[in-house]
Design an enzyme around this catalytic site. Structure first.
Site, short mmCIF file in Angstrom:
data_model
loop_
_atom_site.label_atom_id
_atom_site.label_comp_id
_atom_site.label_asym_id
_atom_site.label_seq_id
_atom_site.Cartn_x
_atom_site.Cartn_y
_atom_site.Cartn_z
N GLY A 237 0.83 -1.20 0.00
CA GLY A 237 0.00 0.00 0.00
C GLY A 237 0.86 1.25 0.00
O GLY A 237 1.89 1.31 -0.68
N CYS A 238 0.47 2.23 0.79
CA CYS A 238 1.19 3.50 0.87
C CYS A 238 2.62 3.30 1.32
O CYS A 238 2.88 2.76 2.39
CB CYS A 238 0.45 4.42 1.84
SG CYS A 238 1.39 5.88 2.31
N TYR A 239 3.58 3.76 0.53
CA TYR A 239 4.97 3.53 0.91
C TYR A 239 5.41 4.41 2.07
O TYR A 239 6.37 4.10 2.76
CB TYR A 239 5.93 3.64 -0.26
CG TYR A 239 5.84 4.84 -1.19
CD1 TYR A 239 5.32 6.07 -0.81
CD2 TYR A 239 6.32 4.72 -2.49
CE1 TYR A 239 5.27 7.13 -1.68
CE2 TYR A 239 6.29 5.79 -3.38
CZ TYR A 239 5.76 7.00 -2.97
OH TYR A 239 5.72 8.06 -3.84
#
Length: 365
Positions: A197-199
């Site tokens: 997902g969001c890094y």
């Protein structure tokens, strides 16, 4: 995977994740990611970060020893023939002692009779900057660190070929790492590239795990070479938001890396983490060799059997390339702790991670 790892997941409730709202207009300052030299008293020191570093005089006083502060920030000059660095011919790399920027390699150095470390060429065009110095009734060219503007010394036109230049440096302004030490450290390091997902969120977690030397946010997979963040966001490139983790095999291992990975995101939702939807947010492990692939296959098989009610959809894809995201995406949490997203989304995840892995956290400065 060991039985203890399976037991760990059986007892661990899944984390709840929110969407990753990203604003690529955020202005940030990057901090240290990986150091060849360790300076815990100086949180701004980094041997890899080249982003401009701007600190107040009071901030510098807090992190620099008085003798280095006098030279680096007040343009003092140390006595000639001090120490052995001026005549040393040991192979290695020279860094700014104030901020860690790479300045010179030993093959750019020559033994000068002036009594200060002397070089005929800098590491790259951005590593050192210059300005006129008219102090003491003389006209000289002052040499400054390209990252932090610390005083290094002066540039003269009486050096050897091929440049004819002499970078006359204060030894106290330089840190030196012999090649033998650097190569020894590199032998213990490996990298793994994963996406959950969001890094920003994944990066923030791994930066606190003992044994992890560096975490870089970027993109892997897909069909577009070196895609931009905006292109990846369309979902049409096939690339995923990922982090490239460099870790010391003597301090951590793949089992622990994967244990954290399957703790800090939901691997059972296809192409989705919270409200972030698309293949760019897929759960993925980009393996670089058979060891990484087999370790990933093993833990997924065990977790599907013992832990998760829904099937894990994490994809295993052969690693081809990693493309680093722009600087404002790097070390995002550390640089934006007061942002609402960091406080409401990343901070709760970090607190849960720190509770579960309390014995494996890096020591705070």
């Amino acid at each position: 995977m060991t039985k203890s790892v399976v037991n760990f997941f059986i007892l661990l409730p899944l984390f709840i994740f929110n969407a990753c709202g990203q604003n690529n207009n955020t202005i940030i300052k990057t901090t240290a990611m990986e150091n060849v030299i360790s300076k815990p008293e100086n949180p701004y020191y980094s041997n890899t970060d080249t982003a401009k570093l701007v600190l107040t005089d009071e901030q510098w006083k807090k992190v620099l020893p008085p003798d280095l502060y006098a030279v680096a920030r007040q343009a003092d000059t140390e006595r000639a023939f001090t120490g052995t660095m001026w005549k040393s011919e040991t192979k290695g790399t020279y860094y700014c002692a104030a901020c860690g920027l790479k300045l010179f390699k030993s093959d750019q150095k020559f033994v000068s009779s002036c009594g200060w470390p002397s070089f005929f060429e800098q590491d790259n065009k951005n590593s050192i900057t210059f300005k006129d110095d008219n102090s003491y009734g003389m006209h000289r060219i002052e040499a400054l660190c390209g990252r932090c503007d610390s005083h290094l010394g002066h540039l003269f036109d009486d050096g050897p070929e091929p440049t004819g230049k002499r970078y006359c440096m204060n030894a106290i302004s330089l840190d030196f790492v012999p090649d033998a030490v650097a190569n020894q450290n590199k032998g213990n390091l490996e990298t793994i590239t994963i996406g959950g997902g969001c890094y920003w969120c994944v990066e923030a977690v791994y930066e606190n795990l003992t044994g992890v030397e560096k975490v870089v946010s970027g993109f892997s997979g897909g069909t577009v070479e070196n895609p931009s963040y905006e292109e990846v966001c369309t979902g049409r490139t096939g690339a995923a938001e990922v982090v490239e983790i460099t870790y010391d095999k003597t301090k951590t291992n793949l089992d622990e890396i994967f244990k954290v990975f399957f703790t800090v995101h939901d691997p059972t939702t296809l192409n989705r983490q919270g409200a972030d939807v698309g293949t760019q947010y897929r759960s993925v492990i980009f393996y670089k060799n058979e060891e990484q692939k087999k370790a990933a296959e093993s833990i997924i098989a065990e977790l599907n059997k013992e832990v998760f009610n829904n099937k894990i959809v994490t994809t295993l894809e052969p690693f081809k390339a990693f493309y680093k995201a722009k600087d404002y995406h790097q070390n995002y949490y550390e640089n934006n702790k007061n942002q609402p997203y960091c406080q409401m989304v990343i901070q709760p995840k970090l607190e849960k991670f720190e509770k579960v892995f309390k014995d494996r956290l890096k020591k705070k400065n």
